[in-house]
Design a protein around this motif. Structure first.
Motif, PDB file in Angstrom:
ATOM      1  N   ILE A   1      46.678  31.665  48.218  1.00 24.84           N
ATOM      2  CA  ILE A   1      47.656  31.015  47.334  1.00 24.84           C
ATOM      3  C   ILE A   1      48.104  31.989  46.251  1.00 24.84           C
ATOM      4  O   ILE A   1      49.295  32.104  45.951  1.00 24.84           O
ATOM      5  CB  ILE A   1      47.070  29.731  46.727  1.00 24.84           C
ATOM      6  N   GLY A   2      47.168  32.702  45.659  1.00 26.79           N
ATOM      7  CA  GLY A   2      47.481  33.642  44.591  1.00 26.79           C
ATOM      8  C   GLY A   2      48.418  34.750  45.030  1.00 26.79           C
ATOM      9  O   GLY A   2      49.413  35.042  44.358  1.00 26.79           O
ATOM     10  N   PHE A   3      48.132  35.350  46.167  1.00 25.82           N
ATOM     11  CA  PHE A   3      48.987  36.444  46.632  1.00 25.82           C
ATOM     12  C   PHE A   3      50.329  35.931  47.144  1.00 25.82           C
ATOM     13  O   PHE A   3      51.338  36.623  47.017  1.00 25.82           O
ATOM     14  CB  PHE A   3      48.270  37.313  47.657  1.00 25.82           C
TER      15      PHE A   3
ATOM     16  N   MET B   1      47.271  38.585  36.549  1.00 31.67           N
ATOM     17  CA  MET B   1      46.112  38.565  35.655  1.00 31.67           C
ATOM     18  C   MET B   1      45.041  37.609  36.177  1.00 31.67           C
ATOM     19  O   MET B   1      43.846  37.910  36.106  1.00 31.67           O
ATOM     20  CB  MET B   1      46.529  38.154  34.238  1.00 31.67           C
ATOM     21  N   SER B   2      45.441  36.479  36.724  1.00 30.76           N
ATOM     22  CA  SER B   2      44.484  35.528  37.293  1.00 30.76           C
ATOM     23  C   SER B   2      43.801  36.105  38.526  1.00 30.76           C
ATOM     24  O   SER B   2      42.592  35.963  38.698  1.00 30.76           O
ATOM     25  CB  SER B   2      45.183  34.224  37.665  1.00 30.76           C
ATOM     26  N   LEU B   3      44.573  36.769  39.361  1.00 28.03           N
ATOM     27  CA  LEU B   3      43.992  37.367  40.566  1.00 28.03           C
ATOM     28  C   LEU B   3      43.005  38.470  40.224  1.00 28.03           C
ATOM     29  O   LEU B   3      41.976  38.612  40.881  1.00 28.03           O
ATOM     30  CB  LEU B   3      45.098  37.912  41.468  1.00 28.03           C
ATOM     31  N   LEU B   4      43.325  39.266  39.219  1.00 22.40           N
ATOM     32  CA  LEU B   4      42.451  40.387  38.872  1.00 22.40           C
ATOM     33  C   LEU B   4      41.085  39.952  38.351  1.00 22.40           C
ATOM     34  O   LEU B   4      40.136  40.730  38.377  1.00 22.40           O
ATOM     35  CB  LEU B   4      43.123  41.297  37.845  1.00 22.40           C
TER      36      LEU B   4
ATOM     37  N   ALA C   1      43.630  44.134  46.244  1.00 24.96           N
ATOM     38  CA  ALA C   1      44.556  43.383  45.389  1.00 24.96           C
ATOM     39  C   ALA C   1      45.782  44.223  45.058  1.00 24.96           C
ATOM     40  O   ALA C   1      46.914  43.736  45.122  1.00 24.96           O
ATOM     41  CB  ALA C   1      43.853  42.939  44.107  1.00 24.96           C
ATOM     42  N   PHE C   2      45.557  45.479  44.708  1.00 23.83           N
ATOM     43  CA  PHE C   2      46.691  46.344  44.382  1.00 23.83           C
ATOM     44  C   PHE C   2      47.582  46.541  45.596  1.00 23.83           C
ATOM     45  O   PHE C   2      48.804  46.487  45.498  1.00 23.83           O
ATOM     46  CB  PHE C   2      46.200  47.690  43.846  1.00 23.83           C
ATOM     47  N   ALA C   3      46.986  46.753  46.742  1.00 29.39           N
ATOM     48  CA  ALA C   3      47.772  46.941  47.961  1.00 29.39           C
ATOM     49  C   ALA C   3      48.546  45.668  48.299  1.00 29.39           C
ATOM     50  O   ALA C   3      49.742  45.719  48.583  1.00 29.39           O
ATOM     51  CB  ALA C   3      46.858  47.338  49.112  1.00 29.39           C
TER      52      ALA C   3
ATOM     53  N   GLY D   1      41.264  45.804  52.987  1.00 26.64           N
ATOM     54  CA  GLY D   1      40.532  44.542  53.097  1.00 26.64           C
ATOM     55  C   GLY D   1      39.283  44.679  53.951  1.00 26.64           C
ATOM     56  O   GLY D   1      38.216  44.169  53.601  1.00 26.64           O
ATOM     57  N   LEU D   2      39.407  45.380  55.068  1.00 24.15           N
ATOM     58  CA  LEU D   2      38.247  45.598  55.938  1.00 24.15           C
ATOM     59  C   LEU D   2      37.196  46.463  55.246  1.00 24.15           C
ATOM     60  O   LEU D   2      35.995  46.203  55.351  1.00 24.15           O
ATOM     61  CB  LEU D   2      38.678  46.234  57.252  1.00 24.15           C
TER      62      LEU D   2
END
Length: 132
Positions: A7-9, A64-67, A75-77, A117-118
């Motif tokens: 949901i966040g991404f 900011m919430s995801l971090l 997350a950055f990717a 991710g892997l």
């Protein structure tokens, strides 16, 4: 937690996409570009400028919430997925060409996200408290 990430991404990609498409639409409607007050007034009279501001604010608070929870590498990717969504919408909305180079770039972005991710998943069991 997986649902939170999805949901966040998705929200982050939506806000970032809104920002980029809004900038393009505002710029197109405010043409010709001129370095004067009349052009600035024309630009800020476009509702799409405010869509871009809303997109930036939404993206900032979502990021900011995801971090707080997501591992920084993936997350950055994943935060760059909007490059793909903007490319797709630009083909549809602005009739921009979809070239082999763009498709290759989109594939590289997706492959990078999957690889990070892997790698994060493989590293996670070793980082548990009290583990070896």
């Amino acid at each position: 937690m997986k649902r939170f990430y999805l949901i966040g991404f998705a929200l982050l990609m939506g806000f970032d996409t809104l920002t980029q498409i809004s900038f393009k639409l505002a710029g197109n409607h405010a043409l010709p570009v001129e370095a004067n007050l009349a052009w600035l007034l024309r630009l800020f009279g476009e509702p799409w400028v405010y869509g871009a501001v809303l997109g930036y604010l939404g993206a900032f608070f979502t990021w900011m919430s995801l971090l707080k929870h997501a591992p920084i590498g993936p997350a950055f990717a994943a935060s760059h997925l909007e490059v793909i969504s903007v490319m797709a919408l630009s083909v549809w909305l602005f009739h921009e060409p979809l070239t082999a180079a763009k498709l290759l770039g989109a594939t590289a972005i997706l492959a990078g996200i999957v690889c990070l991710g892997l790698a994060e998943r493989e590293a996670a069991p070793h980082d548990s408290p009290g583990g070896a």
